[in-house]
Design a protein around this motif. Structure first.
Motif, PDB file in Angstrom:
ATOM      1  N   HIS A   1     -15.638 -19.230  -7.426  1.00 24.00           N
ATOM      2  CA  HIS A   1     -16.062 -18.566  -6.191  1.00 24.00           C
ATOM      3  C   HIS A   1     -14.879 -17.938  -5.459  1.00 24.00           C
ATOM      4  CE1 HIS A   1     -19.922 -20.391  -6.911  1.00 24.00           C
ATOM      5  NE2 HIS A   1     -19.407 -21.606  -6.844  1.00 24.00           N
ATOM      6  N   GLN A   2     -13.709 -18.567  -5.538  1.00 24.44           N
ATOM      7  CA  GLN A   2     -12.509 -17.984  -4.929  1.00 24.44           C
ATOM      8  C   GLN A   2     -12.153 -16.663  -5.605  1.00 24.44           C
ATOM      9  OE1 GLN A   2      -9.922 -21.314  -5.653  1.00 24.44           O
ATOM     10  NE2 GLN A   2     -10.213 -22.172  -3.604  1.00 24.44           N
ATOM     11  N   VAL A   3     -12.226 -16.660  -6.934  1.00 25.65           N
ATOM     12  CA  VAL A   3     -11.904 -15.452  -7.711  1.00 25.65           C
ATOM     13  C   VAL A   3     -12.887 -14.332  -7.388  1.00 25.65           C
ATOM     14  CG1 VAL A   3     -11.823 -14.485 -10.039  1.00 25.65           C
ATOM     15  CG2 VAL A   3     -10.764 -16.701  -9.572  1.00 25.65           C
ATOM     16  N   GLU A   4     -14.168 -14.663  -7.352  1.00 25.14           N
ATOM     17  CA  GLU A   4     -15.189 -13.645  -7.099  1.00 25.14           C
ATOM     18  C   GLU A   4     -15.003 -12.993  -5.734  1.00 25.14           C
ATOM     19  OE1 GLU A   4     -18.792 -15.831  -7.578  1.00 25.14           O
ATOM     20  OE2 GLU A   4     -18.872 -15.542  -9.758  1.00 25.14           O
ATOM     21  N   PHE A   5     -14.588 -13.780  -4.734  1.00 24.31           N
ATOM     22  CA  PHE A   5     -14.416 -13.241  -3.383  1.00 24.31           C
ATOM     23  C   PHE A   5     -13.315 -12.185  -3.361  1.00 24.31           C
ATOM     24  CE2 PHE A   5     -12.520 -13.174   0.835  1.00 24.31           C
ATOM     25  CZ  PHE A   5     -13.646 -13.018   1.643  1.00 24.31           C
ATOM     26  N   VAL A   6     -12.170 -12.471  -3.944  1.00 20.50           N
ATOM     27  CA  VAL A   6     -11.055 -11.525  -3.936  1.00 20.50           C
ATOM     28  C   VAL A   6     -11.336 -10.354  -4.871  1.00 20.50           C
ATOM     29  CG1 VAL A   6      -8.585 -11.224  -4.395  1.00 20.50           C
ATOM     30  CG2 VAL A   6      -9.415 -13.359  -3.359  1.00 20.50           C
ATOM     31  N   LYS A   7     -11.927 -10.642  -6.008  1.00 24.86           N
ATOM     32  CA  LYS A   7     -12.191  -9.612  -7.027  1.00 24.86           C
ATOM     33  C   LYS A   7     -13.148  -8.540  -6.512  1.00 24.86           C
ATOM     34  CE  LYS A   7     -13.116  -9.404 -12.011  1.00 24.86           C
ATOM     35  NZ  LYS A   7     -13.503 -10.216 -13.200  1.00 24.86           N
ATOM     36  N   ALA A   8     -13.996  -8.880  -5.544  1.00 19.90           N
ATOM     37  CA  ALA A   8     -14.975  -7.930  -5.017  1.00 19.90           C
ATOM     38  C   ALA A   8     -14.347  -6.861  -4.132  1.00 19.90           C
ATOM     39  CB  ALA A   8     -16.049  -8.687  -4.235  1.00 19.90           C
ATOM     40  N   SER A   9     -13.080  -6.998  -3.768  1.00 25.90           N
ATOM     41  CA  SER A   9     -12.410  -6.004  -2.921  1.00 25.90           C
ATOM     42  C   SER A   9     -12.239  -4.685  -3.668  1.00 25.90           C
ATOM     43  CB  SER A   9     -11.035  -6.521  -2.488  1.00 25.90           C
ATOM     44  OG  SER A   9     -11.145  -7.750  -1.814  1.00 25.90           O
ATOM     45  N   THR A  10     -12.079  -3.600  -2.919  1.00 24.51           N
ATOM     46  CA  THR A  10     -11.877  -2.293  -3.540  1.00 24.51           C
ATOM     47  C   THR A  10     -10.476  -2.206  -4.133  1.00 24.51           C
ATOM     48  OG1 THR A  10     -10.989  -1.263  -1.537  1.00 24.51           O
ATOM     49  CG2 THR A  10     -13.388  -1.284  -1.791  1.00 24.51           C
ATOM     50  N   GLU A  11     -10.264  -1.235  -5.015  1.00 28.61           N
ATOM     51  CA  GLU A  11      -8.955  -1.059  -5.644  1.00 28.61           C
ATOM     52  C   GLU A  11      -7.884  -0.731  -4.598  1.00 28.61           C
ATOM     53  OE1 GLU A  11      -7.963  -1.695  -8.752  1.00 28.61           O
ATOM     54  OE2 GLU A  11      -9.987  -2.515  -8.919  1.00 28.61           O
ATOM     55  N   ARG A  12      -8.284  -0.007  -3.557  1.00 30.93           N
ATOM     56  CA  ARG A  12      -7.323   0.347  -2.508  1.00 30.93           C
ATOM     57  C   ARG A  12      -6.833  -0.919  -1.788  1.00 30.93           C
ATOM     58  NH1 ARG A  12      -4.682   5.260  -1.926  1.00 30.93           N
ATOM     59  NH2 ARG A  12      -4.172   5.670   0.243  1.00 30.93           N
ATOM     60  N   VAL A  13      -7.749  -1.843  -1.516  1.00 30.96           N
ATOM     61  CA  VAL A  13      -7.380  -3.100  -0.864  1.00 30.96           C
ATOM     62  C   VAL A  13      -6.490  -3.936  -1.788  1.00 30.96           C
ATOM     63  CG1 VAL A  13      -8.268  -5.262   0.114  1.00 30.96           C
ATOM     64  CG2 VAL A  13      -9.456  -3.110   0.567  1.00 30.96           C
ATOM     65  N   LYS A  14      -6.795  -3.934  -3.071  1.00 33.26           N
ATOM     66  CA  LYS A  14      -5.961  -4.676  -4.025  1.00 33.26           C
ATOM     67  C   LYS A  14      -4.550  -4.094  -4.081  1.00 33.26           C
ATOM     68  CE  LYS A  14      -9.884  -6.153  -6.830  1.00 33.26           C
ATOM     69  NZ  LYS A  14     -10.634  -5.993  -8.092  1.00 33.26           N
ATOM     70  N   ASP A  15      -4.440  -2.774  -3.951  1.00 37.40           N
ATOM     71  CA  ASP A  15      -3.104  -2.164  -3.872  1.00 37.40           C
ATOM     72  C   ASP A  15      -2.370  -2.605  -2.613  1.00 37.40           C
ATOM     73  OD1 ASP A  15      -3.090  -0.809  -6.267  1.00 37.40           O
ATOM     74  OD2 ASP A  15      -3.856   1.067  -5.440  1.00 37.40           O
ATOM     75  N   LEU A  16      -3.096  -2.706  -1.487  1.00 32.88           N
ATOM     76  CA  LEU A  16      -2.487  -3.177  -0.250  1.00 32.88           C
ATOM     77  C   LEU A  16      -2.036  -4.636  -0.397  1.00 32.88           C
ATOM     78  CD1 LEU A  16      -1.721  -2.576   2.665  1.00 32.88           C
ATOM     79  CD2 LEU A  16      -4.054  -3.218   3.358  1.00 32.88           C
ATOM     80  N   ILE A  17      -2.826  -5.436  -1.106  1.00 31.84           N
ATOM     81  CA  ILE A  17      -2.436  -6.826  -1.387  1.00 31.84           C
ATOM     82  C   ILE A  17      -1.153  -6.851  -2.214  1.00 31.84           C
ATOM     83  CG2 ILE A  17      -3.064  -8.877  -2.719  1.00 31.84           C
ATOM     84  CD1 ILE A  17      -5.984  -8.385  -1.856  1.00 31.84           C
ATOM     85  N   ARG A  18      -1.068  -5.989  -3.221  1.00 31.12           N
ATOM     86  CA  ARG A  18       0.152  -5.909  -4.042  1.00 31.12           C
ATOM     87  C   ARG A  18       1.363  -5.550  -3.176  1.00 31.12           C
ATOM     88  NH1 ARG A  18      -3.683  -3.072  -7.642  1.00 31.12           N
ATOM     89  NH2 ARG A  18      -4.115  -4.465  -9.408  1.00 31.12           N
ATOM     90  N   LEU A  19       1.138  -4.635  -2.245  1.00 34.77           N
ATOM     91  CA  LEU A  19       2.224  -4.202  -1.359  1.00 34.77           C
ATOM     92  C   LEU A  19       2.685  -5.358  -0.467  1.00 34.77           C
ATOM     93  CD1 LEU A  19       3.817  -1.623  -0.839  1.00 34.77           C
ATOM     94  CD2 LEU A  19       2.131  -0.998   0.900  1.00 34.77           C
ATOM     95  N   MET A  20       1.748  -6.154   0.027  1.00 37.69           N
ATOM     96  CA  MET A  20       2.104  -7.302   0.867  1.00 37.69           C
ATOM     97  C   MET A  20       2.842  -8.359   0.049  1.00 37.69           C
ATOM     98  SD  MET A  20       1.369  -6.511   3.864  1.00 37.69           S
ATOM     99  CE  MET A  20       2.025  -8.091   4.420  1.00 37.69           C
ATOM    100  N   LYS A  21       2.426  -8.581  -1.177  1.00 33.59           N
ATOM    101  CA  LYS A  21       3.133  -9.532  -2.032  1.00 33.59           C
ATOM    102  C   LYS A  21       4.562  -9.050  -2.300  1.00 33.59           C
ATOM    103  CE  LYS A  21      -0.833 -11.445  -4.567  1.00 33.59           C
ATOM    104  NZ  LYS A  21      -1.468 -11.606  -5.889  1.00 33.59           N
ATOM    105  N   HIS A  22       4.710  -7.732  -2.494  1.00 31.95           N
ATOM    106  CA  HIS A  22       6.041  -7.173  -2.714  1.00 31.95           C
ATOM    107  C   HIS A  22       6.894  -7.343  -1.469  1.00 31.95           C
ATOM    108  CE1 HIS A  22       9.106  -4.510  -4.360  1.00 31.95           C
ATOM    109  NE2 HIS A  22       9.117  -3.891  -3.189  1.00 31.95           N
ATOM    110  N   TRP A  23       6.284  -7.196  -0.283  1.00 25.02           N
ATOM    111  CA  TRP A  23       7.020  -7.395   0.967  1.00 25.02           C
ATOM    112  C   TRP A  23       7.544  -8.829   1.049  1.00 25.02           C
ATOM    113  CZ3 TRP A  23       5.353 -10.413   5.330  1.00 25.02           C
ATOM    114  CH2 TRP A  23       6.231 -10.325   6.421  1.00 25.02           C
ATOM    115  N   PHE A  24       6.714  -9.794   0.727  1.00 24.74           N
ATOM    116  CA  PHE A  24       7.165 -11.188   0.735  1.00 24.74           C
ATOM    117  C   PHE A  24       8.303 -11.401  -0.262  1.00 24.74           C
ATOM    118  CE2 PHE A  24       3.354 -12.346   3.082  1.00 24.74           C
ATOM    119  CZ  PHE A  24       3.787 -13.449   3.809  1.00 24.74           C
ATOM    120  N   LYS A  25       8.199 -10.775  -1.410  1.00 27.29           N
ATOM    121  CA  LYS A  25       9.190 -10.981  -2.465  1.00 27.29           C
ATOM    122  C   LYS A  25      10.542 -10.362  -2.133  1.00 27.29           C
ATOM    123  CE  LYS A  25       9.855 -10.110  -7.418  1.00 27.29           C
ATOM    124  NZ  LYS A  25       9.266  -9.502  -8.634  1.00 27.29           N
TER     125      LYS A  25
END
Length: 487
Positions: free
Chosen positions: A310-334
């Motif tokens: 259920h955790q996977v399904e919740f995040v996976k349902a986001s749009t590709e644009r939101v997933k790119d924003l998530i990648r950007l935030m992870k890169h910011w933390f890194k």
């Protein structure tokens, strides 16, 4: 003569130095210490309190490393993930020593008094901009190009080969697993679609009917993982599967993927089949009650594995644009935070899952726009992180607002509060004890007068929100998410 109550005087409280809880008398404090802390010491590695005579056994079973010869020099290993599948209340642990406290306030007081953790020291120990940090990209167009070229997984023959190789290794894991498998749940950034080009992880939970109960599963997991580790090193895969670490709940290895171009970090977790692949509303609420009332942290980890789907399904349902924003935030933390040193080795930044949920939450506050600027979207998330003490995010897909367990957890909430969409008993922000550092680094990037901030980032971005949504006003965030071409 007794003092009138109007003076507001409260009886003196006695504070436990180990956990920060307060007691009304010395006798109560002494009884608490004897029951909870006497004969126990802190593990220098994880900070957990264990019996003194069990310290060596704890270190052996909980922190045992399984390393193959010379693999570190051969392969650039991905950074280690957290030892536990779900963290529990790290929020109240000290960043400089292993001590745990009952409240975040007790922990903060200890850090100031014992370690002189001042604002200037926090700034010094938290910020360290690394190569390819966000400040290097001067315009929205440059940032978009960076996301597309360096963060978003490339869709070509390599990625297709990668998908095939991942499926093959999962099939191999199922084939050599020592017990019969009822069903398999897949998770991690690779499955959710939030992985980046140089970092990908896969979680595999193998549910087996061979476990008679949760307690039986708890007892047998170590020997199952040990046997699985032996079987994974068969000659056909020995040069591609690098055993990295075994935790109390999982076997971790690095898998060299398609033509050795990159790799994936795998976590393999056996689990007791508690309710099968589908979960009815009635069974789900009964399961949540058991999880909420469970006081065994190890069992809580096993319970939570059953919610991975259920955790996977919740995040996976986001749009590709939101997933790119998530990648950007992870890169910011890194690339924006200093690596913990010997002095603050117990510092824990928020988990990737927490970053994913907070990013999704900000996007939902904006009305779920299909197109928006990465600069403005990221700035919106950073503004919220600056005000982390006001974050309160809840989703009611898997638990209703009047569900008693949810109401109890909500009333006892600590901030920031981001409740797991699949688990009403778990605040995902508890796995970090450095939210003030997150706010400090985020503030440095969103300051309009920051000298190193690109001019294009300096204007006050505005967030257009549905007027009916009152919750956004409490955060004081305004965003305008627009098409990138408008920049």
């Amino acid at each position: 003569m007794a003092l009138p109550r109007m003076w507001g005087l409260r009886p003196r409280s006695y504070n436990c130095e180990r956990c920060g809880n307060d007691f009304v008398s010395r006798t109560a404090l002494r009884y608490h210490f004897q029951a909870k802390h006497l004969g126990r010491v802190h593990c220098e590695t994880c900070g957990k309190e264990v019996l003194r005579e069990c310290l060596l056994q704890h270190a052996k079973t909980d922190h045992e490393m399984i390393l193959t010869s010379n693999h570190r020099s051969y392969w650039d290993m991905t950074r280690k993930r957290r030892t536990k599948f779900v963290a529990t209340e790290t929020l109240t642990s000290c960043r400089m020593c292993p001590r745990q406290f009952g409240t975040a306030h007790a922990r903060e007081y200890h850090e100031k008094q014992e370690h002189h953790f001042t604002a200037s020291k926090r700034a010094q120990m938290s910020t360290a901009f690394k190569p390819e940090n966000i400040l290097e990209y001067k315009t929205p167009a440059e940032l978009t190009k960076f996301v597309e070229a360096k963060l978003r997984p490339i869709s070509n023959a390599v990625s297709w080969g990668c998908a095939s190789e991942v499926e093959k290794i999962i099939e191999f894991i199922e084939e050599v697993f020592p017990l019969p498998i009822t069903y398999v749940t897949k998770g991690g950034s690779y499955i959710k679609g939030t992985d980046v080009q140089d970092s990908s992880d896969v979680d595999i939970v193998l549910f087996s009917g061979a476990f008679q109960s949760l307690e039986d599963c708890q007892r047998k997991i170590p020997e199952v993982l040990e046997e699985l580790g032996k079987r994974l090193t068969k000659p056909s895969w020995i040069n591609r599967v690098i055993l990295q670490e075994r935790t109390p709940f999982s076997l971790r290895f690095y898998f060299k993927c398609y033509k050795d171009h990159h790799g994936h970090l795998f976590d393999i977790m056996p689990c007791y089949d508690m309710f099968g692949p589908t979960l009815s509303a009635g069974l789900k609420e009964g399961f949540y009650r058991k999880l909420y009332h469970c006081s065994d942290s190890d069992k809580i980890q096993l319970y939570t594995m059953a919610l991975l789907k259920h955790q996977v399904e919740f995040v996976k349902a986001s749009t590709e644009r939101v997933k790119d924003l998530i990648r950007l935030m992870k890169h910011w933390f890194k690339t924006s935070f200093a690596t913990p040193g010997e002095e603050n080795k117990f510092r824990r930044l928020p988990s990737s899952y927490a970053v994913e949920l907070i990013t999704i939450y900000v996007w939902e506050l904006a009305g779920k726009p299909m197109f928006f600027s990465y600069v403005q979207g990221m700035r919106a998330v950073l503004k919220l992180l600056v005000q982390y003490q006001e974050i309160c995010a809840v989703w009611h897909k898997h638990y209703r607002p009047n569900f008693p367990i949810f109401q109890k957890v909500f009333l006892k909430q600590t901030r920031p509060f981001v409740l797991d969409p699949a688990n009403p008993a778990f605040n995902v922000c508890e796995n970090s004890n450095a939210w003030d550092e997150v706010a400090h680094v985020a503030r440095e990037l969103v300051k309009p007068n920051l000298a190193s901030l690109p001019e294009e980032w300096a204007p006050s971005f505005q967030f257009t929100i549905n007027a009916a949504n009152d919750s956004i006003q409490s955060h004081g965030i305004e965003l305008t998410l627009v098409d990138e071409t408008a920049s």
